[in-house]
Design a protein around this motif. Structure first.
Motif, short mmCIF file in Angstrom:
data_model
loop_
_atom_site.label_atom_id
_atom_site.label_comp_id
_atom_site.label_asym_id
_atom_site.label_seq_id
_atom_site.Cartn_x
_atom_site.Cartn_y
_atom_site.Cartn_z
N LYS A 166 15.02 -111.73 24.56
CA LYS A 166 13.90 -112.67 24.57
C LYS A 166 14.25 -113.81 23.63
N ASP A 220 13.04 -117.66 22.28
CA ASP A 220 11.91 -118.56 22.19
C ASP A 220 12.21 -119.55 21.08
N MET A 270 19.03 -116.28 28.49
CA MET A 270 17.88 -115.73 29.18
C MET A 270 17.65 -116.60 30.41
N TYR A 271 17.95 -116.05 31.58
CA TYR A 271 17.78 -116.79 32.83
C TYR A 271 16.31 -116.79 33.21
N GLN A 272 15.83 -117.96 33.63
CA GLN A 272 14.43 -118.12 33.96
C GLN A 272 14.18 -118.55 35.40
N GLY A 273 15.22 -119.03 36.07
CA GLY A 273 15.06 -119.48 37.45
C GLY A 273 16.40 -119.85 38.04
N ARG A 322 17.85 -125.50 25.96
CA ARG A 322 16.81 -125.31 26.97
C ARG A 322 17.30 -126.06 28.22
N THR A 367 16.51 -127.09 32.16
CA THR A 367 15.47 -127.23 33.18
C THR A 367 16.00 -128.11 34.31
N PRO A 416 11.95 -124.35 34.63
CA PRO A 416 12.89 -123.69 33.73
C PRO A 416 14.04 -123.02 34.48
N ALA A 452 17.06 -121.83 32.19
CA ALA A 452 17.59 -120.89 31.20
C ALA A 452 17.29 -121.35 29.78
#
Length: 141
Positions: free
Chosen positions: A5, A7, A72-75, A102, A104, A111, A113
């Motif tokens: 995780k 952030d 952390m892959y987000q999409g 970050r 995008t 997002p 990653a």
């Protein structure tokens, strides 16, 4: 293994660049491959350093070496997306710190990653970790 995780506060990011997803960045699942993303993170880091007049391997034999990477892959991202890479520095210690990223989609803000590269300063002549130069710390701390 527990999920990673990441952030980061918005204030961590002080630089941005845009990079296209090339056809050669696409993997067998027809989306941006993790190996290609790592290469793009390295490019964004290099552009950040160049903007600040810093060479990764300085003339004195001391440079930056990556110690670890968390992503952390987000999409998903596809060819020919244009990606926005925001870059910053955090968590300095005696020898280095973290580059944070970050990623995008540039057009939608979706997002893709979050990533973090640990780094230390390394003397390539003596092959030893060396303390962070005060000039670097003063510029970014």
């Amino acid at each position: 293994m527990a999920r990673i995780k990441l952030d980061f506060p918005d204030t961590a990011f002080t630089f941005e660049t845009r990079l296209p997803v090339r056809i050669t960045d696409i993997n067998g699942a027809n989306h941006l491959g993790n190996d290609a993303l790592i290469s793009m993170l390295s490019e964004a880091r290099a552009q950040f350093l160049v903007k600040h007049g810093i060479e990764e391997a300085g003339h004195d034999g001391v440079g930056i070496i990556v110690t670890d990477l968390a992503t952390m892959y987000q999409g998903e991202s596809f060819y020919p997306d244009m990606l926005r890479f925001e870059v910053g520095l955090m968590d300095f210690n005696k020898y280095g710190g973290d580059f944070v990223f970050r990623v995008t989609k540039a057009d939608s803000g979706q997002p893709v990653a979050l990533a973090k590269y640990g780094f230390v300063f390394f003397n390539y002549q003596s092959r030893e970790v060396t303390p962070m130069p005060e000039s670097f710390r003063a510029r970014f701390a």
